[in-house]
Design an enzyme around this catalytic site. Sequence first.
Site, PDB file in Angstrom:
ATOM      1  N   GLU A  43       6.560   4.013  24.383  1.00  0.00           N
ATOM      2  CA  GLU A  43       7.037   3.810  25.748  1.00  0.00           C
ATOM      3  C   GLU A  43       7.877   4.991  26.224  1.00  0.00           C
ATOM      4  O   GLU A  43       7.788   5.417  27.381  1.00  0.00           O
ATOM      5  CB  GLU A  43       7.865   2.523  25.826  1.00  0.00           C
ATOM      6  CG  GLU A  43       7.099   1.273  25.455  1.00  0.00           C
ATOM      7  CD  GLU A  43       7.230   0.892  23.989  1.00  0.00           C
ATOM      8  OE1 GLU A  43       7.263  -0.306  23.693  1.00  0.00           O
ATOM      9  OE2 GLU A  43       7.305   1.822  23.136  1.00  0.00           O
TER      10      GLU A  43
ATOM     11  N   ASP B  69      -9.797   6.218 -17.082  1.00  0.00           N
ATOM     12  CA  ASP B  69     -10.134   7.219 -16.067  1.00  0.00           C
ATOM     13  C   ASP B  69      -9.083   8.319 -15.911  1.00  0.00           C
ATOM     14  O   ASP B  69      -9.373   9.380 -15.369  1.00  0.00           O
ATOM     15  CB  ASP B  69     -10.321   6.543 -14.702  1.00  0.00           C
ATOM     16  CG  ASP B  69     -11.529   5.627 -14.664  1.00  0.00           C
ATOM     17  OD1 ASP B  69     -12.297   5.616 -15.655  1.00  0.00           O
ATOM     18  OD2 ASP B  69     -11.713   4.926 -13.656  1.00  0.00           O
TER      19      ASP B  69
ATOM     20  N   GLY C 110     -10.115  -1.854 -11.972  1.00  0.00           N
ATOM     21  CA  GLY C 110     -11.356  -2.317 -12.574  1.00  0.00           C
ATOM     22  C   GLY C 110     -11.666  -3.757 -12.185  1.00  0.00           C
ATOM     23  O   GLY C 110     -10.978  -4.366 -11.365  1.00  0.00           O
TER      24      GLY C 110
END
Length: 348
Positions: free
Chosen positions: A53, A208, A292
């Site tokens: 605004e 990983d 996973g």
Amino acid sequence: MHSDETYMQRCIDLALPGLGHVAPNPLVGAVVVYKDQIIGEGYHRLYGGPHAEVEAIQSVKDQTLLKRSTLYVNLEPCCHHGKTPPCTDLIRKSGIPNVVIGTVDPFGAVAGKGVARLRSNNVNVRVGVMKEACRDLNKRFFTFHEKKRPYVILKWAQTADGYIDINRKPKAAKRPTWITSEHLRMLVHKWRTEESAIMVGTETALKDNPRLNVRDWHGPSPVRIVIDRNLNLDLDYNLLDNTQPTFIFNNLQNKTSGQNRFIQIPFDRDILPEILNVLYEEQLQSLIVEGGRKLLQSFIESNLWDEARVFTGNQFFCDGIKAPGFLSIKNKEHINIGHEGFFRIKNS
């Protein structure tokens, strides 16, 4: 004549670039309209910076026109002192006689009070134009304040025959099994810049060795969340490299080491509500889960998720770890990206 919806859509479009930059504040865009013409517009660009605004009103070159204009804004203007003064005070002082609002703010310090203050100062206020679209724009903000937890996005990639990973050998290299292309990996990194936090479980962290940062896109990296009950990760793992804030939820200790924060929680009961409550207290409005099957399925079965984004590759594993599953899917949307794509599933 343009419709209210035209100007509200412009507010929504203006607000979108703030994604990933304004949280825990909401995404807000605003336009000032005089005689069916936009004479000023703005959006909330950065947390702690001017609100939409303010930007819209200050961008009007001829300030005398404000007294005959209408302000459109997708979310109720604030009426409290935070990092910036109340927007309702600026609207009142500017002399704007009409304000059109997409939806009421769910935050307790506002929640209808902004509308009430404007009306008490003889401002004509209308609420509810494109309400659902305005709520969807700020789905993270609304979920956070209404459900008292982050907005949860589940994300995974699966093969054409429904597997997310092969059966790994014990001494296999610590890296992910790729199912989709680098092009889609770039999209995933873009998504990471838009969310407050990102989570994996112990098995994904160990197998990983992910970094969970942003490398293929420009933008902020999310807070990393890892579940490591018995603190099996050592300092050689990427998640503990101290390059970005990381929460390690475990059963053994509370400790802070650099940007790594070890948070002890009880593992003798459902840990997901415990974790989400901590993230809520830390003002983290959204969470993308890239874990996973076990972690993803836990979110699904606990019904603690809002959206799932599922890539499907064109290769077949024939055996391995099955992708998570849903009991039913009602709101499923397929989105194409070049020759590839993904499904977006909303939890209705």
